[in-house]
Design a protein around this motif. Structure first.
Motif, PDB file in Angstrom:
ATOM      1  N   PHE A  52       0.844  -1.188   0.000  1.00  0.00           N
ATOM      2  CA  PHE A  52       0.000   0.000   0.000  1.00  0.00           C
ATOM      3  C   PHE A  52       0.884   1.244   0.000  1.00  0.00           C
ATOM      4  O   PHE A  52       1.787   1.359   0.829  1.00  0.00           O
ATOM      5  CB  PHE A  52      -0.901   0.032   1.238  1.00  0.00           C
ATOM      6  CG  PHE A  52      -2.021  -0.952   1.184  1.00  0.00           C
ATOM      7  CD1 PHE A  52      -3.205  -0.635   0.541  1.00  0.00           C
ATOM      8  CD2 PHE A  52      -1.892  -2.200   1.776  1.00  0.00           C
ATOM      9  CE1 PHE A  52      -4.245  -1.542   0.502  1.00  0.00           C
ATOM     10  CE2 PHE A  52      -2.925  -3.109   1.737  1.00  0.00           C
ATOM     11  CZ  PHE A  52      -4.104  -2.777   1.091  1.00  0.00           C
ATOM     12  N   CYS A  70      -3.529   0.646  -3.207  1.00  0.00           N
ATOM     13  CA  CYS A  70      -2.988  -0.687  -3.530  1.00  0.00           C
ATOM     14  C   CYS A  70      -3.192  -0.928  -5.018  1.00  0.00           C
ATOM     15  O   CYS A  70      -4.303  -1.240  -5.451  1.00  0.00           O
ATOM     16  CB  CYS A  70      -3.684  -1.767  -2.709  1.00  0.00           C
ATOM     17  SG  CYS A  70      -3.136  -3.433  -3.135  1.00  0.00           S
ATOM     18  N   PHE A  76      -3.338  -7.548  -2.671  1.00  0.00           N
ATOM     19  CA  PHE A  76      -4.550  -7.368  -1.854  1.00  0.00           C
ATOM     20  C   PHE A  76      -5.040  -8.708  -1.320  1.00  0.00           C
ATOM     21  O   PHE A  76      -5.414  -8.833  -0.160  1.00  0.00           O
ATOM     22  CB  PHE A  76      -5.638  -6.712  -2.720  1.00  0.00           C
ATOM     23  CG  PHE A  76      -7.028  -6.854  -2.162  1.00  0.00           C
ATOM     24  CD1 PHE A  76      -7.487  -6.001  -1.179  1.00  0.00           C
ATOM     25  CD2 PHE A  76      -7.887  -7.849  -2.633  1.00  0.00           C
ATOM     26  CE1 PHE A  76      -8.770  -6.138  -0.668  1.00  0.00           C
ATOM     27  CE2 PHE A  76      -9.162  -7.990  -2.126  1.00  0.00           C
ATOM     28  CZ  PHE A  76      -9.596  -7.126  -1.144  1.00  0.00           C
ATOM     29  N   SER A  83      -5.657  -5.954   4.309  1.00  0.00           N
ATOM     30  CA  SER A  83      -6.716  -5.429   3.441  1.00  0.00           C
ATOM     31  C   SER A  83      -8.036  -5.307   4.188  1.00  0.00           C
ATOM     32  O   SER A  83      -8.726  -4.292   4.101  1.00  0.00           O
ATOM     33  CB  SER A  83      -6.884  -6.349   2.220  1.00  0.00           C
ATOM     34  OG  SER A  83      -5.668  -6.479   1.521  1.00  0.00           O
TER      35      SER A  83
END
Length: 607
Positions: A52, A70, A76, A83
């Motif tokens: 991220f 992201c 992810f 997440s």
């Protein structure tokens, strides 16, 4: 105050030559006039693998804006914990994709959108879906009905459908210029930011008012009533009872012999007939004409022979209990050597097929003979007209065999060897079932009692319907009372014959029915709870009597108005008063609070 935005997806298509093209989020932060003090940092779960990108800035002057971007969906999914945590704390979610990357869009739709929906868990977080780029096969199409670019590009209709699935706002940004970034995307994003800030301000105000309200004189809090004792059910020991019947050889009316009459294995006709039509044929319960499957008839004739003159194949209704067991010769010596294991298998519930296979394999040590014996067992258990495979024998469906099969012999004169006389009526039964399932009846029929040598046994103290329900439980291991009063009568019968599991089932039924009664019905019912309490105490139902006392105390305002409340003993009344709900303390506090409110109103002046 702060606003948290989480962005997922890549706005660049896989064939783009401009790898330095700024992202949607970064472009917005750099161009918006509302943004100041931008700072960015990169967080990673693995070295060189960005998860991220975090941006921090100020918006609307002094509101802190935190953005987590992201760009790679695979990361992810791999860092699911991070997440989920970010989505849970998000005020706004942005999902981006390139209209020229159909493969990535399809993967987003099939794999990642369900994960996002799961992480949202029905939370009302606004979601913006941004379709970025101009379609490369001509003029960008915004018509949902157009099919010219559906093969290579993501159509508008596909994007709109995806937005509907997520309840999201759909935007098409043909290029990342000032108009699309500031006016179009920025306008929608800032609208949701203002909505989020308004909601947070409202929640903060409510919290402040709640704190201020705590300093005022509050009404007394009504506590929940005491938790009533939990009554746990007792596990069934139905198969164990029948297993013990076989091992104890009580009331045996069948004796299996080999052809040389050297050894004997005793059993019970009613148990064998309940599990097999072959035994019904053998003992005269059914005739060959009643069994359409000729293989069962042939197996019965080839495997067994009832010794002539030993005893009648069918025990006549009301026959003396001292009748000798019927003698059956087993013609197959190999099968006869395995007969004790086969009987144990039948009496233990007829579902431990794998164990029977192992026992016979160890005893015979010959695969061919083992297979022959097992095939004969399958024929014995066979339902007429159906093929019994190993899969069927191992099926869970046969586990409850007795619960349905023994019901065939409930309240029927077939194979009956005892008759109960109750309220001028007669009820036939089978000593083997009664002895196996009820210790009191086992002592009655096997001890030095009059009933041990009698066919006709009188029953006192219970009604015919209650006694039939009691016998039905012994035969089927289940009961279904029609009312609370019937359940109490059955409980008294179960206590008389010391069948504790049936007593617990009746207790649970009574408790469940009373718990489901609404207060209005409880206040108007003619059913006397105090009378139930006295019966429960008299018949040693400690769990039910304790629960009923708590029930009366919990519904004190209802029962204290009934005449039957005066019938409680001094000890019971003291218990109810001590555990009553609502308590006397609460009622006193409530009266004081009402007096306080009234005095405050008297001091008010009208302007």
């Amino acid at each position: 105050m702060s606003v948290n935005i989480v962005a997922f997806g890549n706005e660049r298509d896989g064939f783009s030559e401009d790898s330095q093209q700024p992202s949607l989020i970064w472009s917005y932060l750099g161009r918006s006039a509302l943004i100041s003090q931008i700072d960015s940092s990169l967080s990673a779960s693995h070295v060189g693998n960005p998860v991220f990108t975090e941006y921090q800035a100020c918006v609307f002057g002094n509101v802190r804006l935190v953005v987590h971007d992201c760009p790679i969906w695979d990361i992810f999914a791999s860092d699911w914990y991070t997440s989920c945590r970010l989505i849970g704390g998000a005020d706004i979610i942005v999902i981006k994709y390139s209209v020229n990357d159909k493969t990535s869009f399809q993967e987003l739709k099939d794999s990642y959108v369900p994960m996002v929906k799961k992480a949202l868990n029905h939370c009302s977080v606004p979601v913006i879906i941004s379709a970025i780029g101009a379609r490369k096969n001509g003029v960008p199409c915004t018509c949902p009905l157009c099919t010219s670019d559906r093969r290579s590009c993501v159509t508008t209709s596909e994007g709109v459908q995806l937005a509907k699935e997520l309840g999201a706002t759909y935007l098409e940004l043909h290029t990342l210029n000032d108009f699309y970034i500031q006016k179009y995307f920025g306008g929608v994003l800032e609208y949701f930011m203002i909505q989020s800030l308004n909601q947070k301000s409202s929640e903060k105000m409510k919290k402040r008012k709640k704190i201020q309200k705590c300093h005022r004189v509050q009404p007394p809090q009504l506590e929940q009533p005491e938790k009533m004792p939990i009554l746990k059910g007792e596990a069934s020991h139905y198969n164990t009872d029948l297993h013990n019947l076989l091992c104890g050889c009580q009331c045996a009316d069948v004796a299996f012999y080999p052809e040389d009459l050297s050894t004997v294995a005793e059993a019970h006709k009613v148990i064998l007939c309940s599990v097999s039509p072959l035994f019904m044929l053998l003992f005269g319960v059914k005739s060959p004409a009643d069994i359409p499957d000729t293989s069962i008839v042939q197996m019965a004739r080839s495997l067994f022979a009832v010794e002539a003159g030993a005893a009648s194949p069918l025990t006549p209704y009301g026959a003396p209990p001292c009748i000798l067991p019927i003698r059956v010769v087993v013609k197959d010596s190999v099968f006869c050597s395995c007969l004790p294991d086969i009987l144990l298998f039948i009496y233990s519930g007829a579902f431990q097929w794998e164990r029977l296979e192992e026992d016979i394999k160890k005893k015979l040590k010959d695969p061919e003979k083992t297979e022959q014996v097992l095939e004969k067992v399958k024929c014995i258990l066979k339902t007429p007209g159906k093929q019994n495979s190993v899969k069927v024998c191992r099926s869970h469906q046969i586990k409850q065999l007795y619960n349905t099969s023994l019901k065939l012999f409930f309240n029927t004169p077939v194979l009956a060897d005892v008759i109960f006389k109750i309220q001028g009526a007669t009820v036939p039964a089978h000593r083997a079932v009664l002895v196996a399932r009820c210790e009191v009846m086992a002592a009655m029929f096997n001890g030095n009692y009059l009933e041990a040598n009698s066919v006709l046994v009188p029953v006192y103290g219970v009604s015919k319907d209650t006694f039939l329900s009691f016998l039905e439980y012994l035969y089927t291991d289940s009961c279904c009372p029609a009312s609370i009063l019937q359940a109490m009568s059955l409980l008294i019968c179960a206590e008389m014959y010391q069948v504790m599991r049936l007593q617990h089932i009746c207790e649970l039924y009574i408790i469940t029915q009373l718990q489901s009664m609404p207060s209005r019905e409880l206040a108007s019912t003619s059913l006397s709870i105090v009378n139930l309490l006295k019966k429960a105490k008299f018949h040693n139902s400690d769990c039910l009597s304790t629960w009923l006392l708590h029930f009366i105390a919990t519904n004190y305002l209802i029962f204290s108005q009934k005449p039957e409340f005066q019938e409680l003993s001094v000890e019971e009344r003291n218990f109810v008063e001590m555990h009553r709900w609502p308590s006397n303390l609460y009622l006193k506090q409530l009266a004081d609070y009402r007096n306080y409110i009234h005095s405050q109103k008297c001091h008010c002046t009208v302007m």
